[in-house]
Design an enzyme around this catalytic site. Structure first.
Site, PDB file in Angstrom:
ATOM      1  N   ARG A   1       0.833  -1.176   0.034  1.00 28.36           N
ATOM      2  CA  ARG A   1      -0.145   0.059  -0.038  1.00 28.36           C
ATOM      3  C   ARG A   1       0.926   1.452   0.006  1.00 28.36           C
ATOM      4  O   ARG A   1       2.080   1.596   0.799  1.00 28.36           O
ATOM      5  CB  ARG A   1      -0.966  -0.055   1.358  1.00 28.36           C
ATOM      6  CG  ARG A   1      -2.006  -1.323   1.396  1.00 28.36           C
ATOM      7  CD  ARG A   1      -2.690  -0.503   2.245  1.00 28.36           C
ATOM      8  NE  ARG A   1      -4.035  -2.422   1.665  1.00 28.36           N
ATOM      9  CZ  ARG A   1      -5.263  -2.770   3.774  1.00 28.36           C
ATOM     10  NH1 ARG A   1      -5.036  -2.016   3.749  1.00 28.36           N
ATOM     11  NH2 ARG A   1      -5.238  -4.262   3.272  1.00 28.36           N
TER      12      ARG A   1
ATOM     13  N   ARG B   1       1.196   1.027  10.637  1.00 28.23           N
ATOM     14  CA  ARG B   1       0.769   1.288   8.922  1.00 28.23           C
ATOM     15  C   ARG B   1       2.427   2.004   8.129  1.00 28.23           C
ATOM     16  O   ARG B   1       3.084   2.329   9.022  1.00 28.23           O
ATOM     17  CB  ARG B   1       0.005   3.171   9.045  1.00 28.23           C
ATOM     18  CG  ARG B   1      -0.286   3.698   7.491  1.00 28.23           C
ATOM     19  CD  ARG B   1      -0.782   4.884   7.295  1.00 28.23           C
ATOM     20  NE  ARG B   1      -1.940   5.087   8.602  1.00 28.23           N
ATOM     21  CZ  ARG B   1      -3.061   4.429   8.486  1.00 28.23           C
ATOM     22  NH1 ARG B   1      -3.763   4.966   7.772  1.00 28.23           N
ATOM     23  NH2 ARG B   1      -4.059   4.830   9.787  1.00 28.23           N
TER      24      ARG B   1
ATOM     25  N   ARG C   1       0.059  -5.956  11.320  1.00 29.26           N
ATOM     26  CA  ARG C   1       0.072  -5.695  12.931  1.00 29.26           C
ATOM     27  C   ARG C   1      -0.780  -6.207  14.046  1.00 29.26           C
ATOM     28  O   ARG C   1       0.056  -4.843  15.171  1.00 29.26           O
ATOM     29  CB  ARG C   1      -1.111  -5.018  11.848  1.00 29.26           C
ATOM     30  CG  ARG C   1      -1.620  -3.595  12.926  1.00 29.26           C
ATOM     31  CD  ARG C   1      -3.155  -2.434  12.859  1.00 29.26           C
ATOM     32  NE  ARG C   1      -2.893  -1.393  11.742  1.00 29.26           N
ATOM     33  CZ  ARG C   1      -3.344  -0.586  11.549  1.00 29.26           C
ATOM     34  NH1 ARG C   1      -5.064  -0.330  11.500  1.00 29.26           N
ATOM     35  NH2 ARG C   1      -3.323  -0.134  10.137  1.00 29.26           N
TER      36      ARG C   1
ATOM     37  N   SER D   1     -11.314  -6.096  10.234  1.00 29.83           N
ATOM     38  CA  SER D   1     -12.171  -6.304   8.863  1.00 29.83           C
ATOM     39  C   SER D   1     -12.800  -6.665   8.018  1.00 29.83           C
ATOM     40  O   SER D   1     -12.123  -7.735   8.076  1.00 29.83           O
ATOM     41  CB  SER D   1     -11.757  -4.492   8.356  1.00 29.83           C
ATOM     42  OG  SER D   1     -12.784  -3.903   7.355  1.00 29.83           O
TER      43      SER D   1
ATOM     44  N   GLU E   1      -8.145  -1.003  15.008  1.00 30.75           N
ATOM     45  CA  GLU E   1      -8.185  -1.497  14.354  1.00 30.75           C
ATOM     46  C   GLU E   1      -7.246  -3.204  13.573  1.00 30.75           C
ATOM     47  O   GLU E   1      -6.226  -2.553  13.763  1.00 30.75           O
ATOM     48  CB  GLU E   1      -8.440  -1.346  13.042  1.00 30.75           C
ATOM     49  CG  GLU E   1      -9.080  -2.252  11.598  1.00 30.75           C
ATOM     50  CD  GLU E   1      -9.053  -1.917   9.678  1.00 30.75           C
ATOM     51  OE1 GLU E   1      -9.485  -0.378  10.264  1.00 30.75           O
ATOM     52  OE2 GLU E   1      -8.160  -2.665   9.235  1.00 30.75           O
TER      53      GLU E   1
END
Length: 418
Positions: free
Chosen positions: A257, A272, A383, A347, A344
């Site tokens: 990403r 991140r 994460r 999801s 988070e």
RNA sequence: GGAGACGUCGCAUAGUCCGGUCGAGUGCGCCCGCCUGCUAAGUGGGUAGACAGUUUAUAGCUGUCUCGAGGGUUCAAAUCCCUCCGUCUCCGCCA
């Protein structure tokens, strides 16, 4: 893509959904208007084309002496048909353009509003409380010599890192534990392509509002995927499948990403990053089963959090924060002690038939074909190390490995480097 | 990287040279009948999808489009031309 029949029959429902999302409501009326125009243009074109086709047969059968005259007539017809066809094509293009812009219709009960308007469904476990000053995951990672962001930056730049030693093992442990859980529940494990063609990327909708998030290899016209959802959604594109039982894949892949637009956000550690690993659930099922399946996916995610002995909460994400394909989305967030908030970890989205319609993945009922429902959800990502390290740290900087993970890591405690 | 072959309605294949009679033949599979103690065989029929119109109808009927994808030539393209994608074979190279 939404169902065009719904647009024609119940535009109010779509408008309400757009409103709840804070999205453009006027698209709905524009699309209806464009659809009407398209149908009119199509009929016009088709009837003249029918004439042309009939005439063409005449030409073919005519004796030589008449041919010349008939061909002359045919030429005239042909010009008109071409013009009408161009108009019809243009009208059709406008419709699909507008249709693509309309987001999936949210399910009943999804909270309206934006990012902060989520509803907490439940909180599980006690927020971890320390009798000492807890260290954040990066400090721990460096102390234990398992996370190295400095050298990650040296080699690849900001937001890259090395996982080493027990850190590398711990990541694989989470993935393997997740995979075992998935297999026990009928998932087919899948290692997926992470470079995909433009059609595949577009089909899953990631080239819309998220396009700046995606890495692109210009020389090869390939996109690097940010989740195995892309490949798994493309897996059955243009196919007719039998989803009497949900068809479930557990896709493992590295994810890429760009994190464009999040400069300055979560810059510390591995919360991140540009590259991480993820085990993703993907389910194709009958539309009538989608909501149940969504609850099941959430259930498996919770099992994973519980196995990692992490305090967490489940939130029902608000309409405006859903992403265009999702009709409903749950996030499971783990407690991060040094931040004093939930972050988070997983999801899960119910995309109903929205994604499948665009990807043309269908099933047959009574001879009719209709799009299946697709759902996706995270089972494990890199994460998770953040939450595990921070929640299970001890005063001396060592970290306890949750019981369920111990067999996969091969130890009970990660000790600071001597 | 070089050379070549190929991509047709579930599967296999015909058709492409010489454009109209091909939305497309045949075999297998599958579905519905008939026949036959049962099965097999035989026999008759059916067997893609999308969209639009008509319609109470997702039934029927009518039309349009689809022969890997997209463009072009032509009155007319599975058939001729171009680009792309994919599959296979041979040579070269290589983790």
């Amino acid at each position: 893509m939404i169902d065009i029949n719904l647009l024609r029959e119940n535009p109010e429902l779509i408008k309400a959904s757009q409103t709840a999302r804070g999205a453009d409501v006027s698209l709905v009326d524009k699309a209806i208007e464009a659809d009407k125009t398209r149908r009119a243009k199509q009929s016009e074109f088709e009837s003249l084309r029918a004439e042309q086709n009939a005439h063409g047969k005449l030409v073919a059968q005519a004796p030589k002496e008449q041919k010349q005259e008939l061909v002359a007539q045919a030429k005239e017809l042909s010009t008109k048909v071409k013009q009408l066809e161009a108009e019809a094509d243009k009208a059709a293009e406008l419709v699909s353009e507008l249709m693509m812009k309309i987001d999936n219709v949210i399910l009943d009960g999804v909270p309206p509003g934006g990012e902060d308007d989520f509803v907490v469904i439940k909180e599980v476990g006690q927020k971890t409380d320390f009798s000492f000053e807890p260290k954040d995951h990066l400090e721990l990672g460096e102390l234990l010599d398992i996370i190295d962001t400095e050298r990650g930056a040296k080699v690849s730049g900001a937001r890259f890192y090395f996982l080493k030693g027990a850190g590398a093992q711990l990541e694989l442990a989470i993935m393997n534990m997740g995979l075992n859980l998935a297999v026990e529940n009928g998932f087919t494990p899948a290692i997926t392509p992470t470079l995909v063609r433009p059609e595949t990327m577009a089909g899953t909708g990631f080239l819309g509002e998220h396009s700046s998030e995606v890495y692109y290899l210009e020389n090869d016209e390939l996109y690097l995927t940010g989740t195995s959802e892309v490949a798994l959604a493309g897996l059955h594109a243009d196919e007719i499948i039998d989803p009497e039982q949900p068809i479930r894949y557990a896709g493992w892949s590295t994810c890429y990403r760009r994190e464009a637009g999040s400069h300055g956000k979560d810059t510390r550690g591995i919360l991140r990053v540009h590259q991480f690993n993820k085990l993703e659930m993907f389910s194709y099922c009958h539309p009538d089963q989608a909501e149940q399946e969504h609850e099941r996916l959430l259930g498996w995610q919770e099992q994973m959090l519980q196995a990692c002995e992490l305090p967490y909460r489940v939130i029902d994400v608000a309409a405006g924060d859903l992403g265009s394909s999702a009709a409903k989305k749950y996030d499971v967030e783990a407690w991060v002690p040094t931040q004093g908030k939930y972050r988070e970890l997983t999801s899960t989205s119910n995309c109903t038939t929205f994604q499948a319609r665009r990807l043309n993945t269908r099933f047959k009922t009574d001879g009719k074909t209709q799009p299946v429902a697709t759902l996706n959800g995270t089972l494990a990502t890199t994460r998770w190390l953040v939450a595990i390290l921070e929640n299970h740290q001890r005063e001396d900087g060592s970290v306890y490995i949750p019981k369920a993970l111990q067999p996969f890591v091969g130890k009970e405690i990660i000790e600071p480097k001597g």
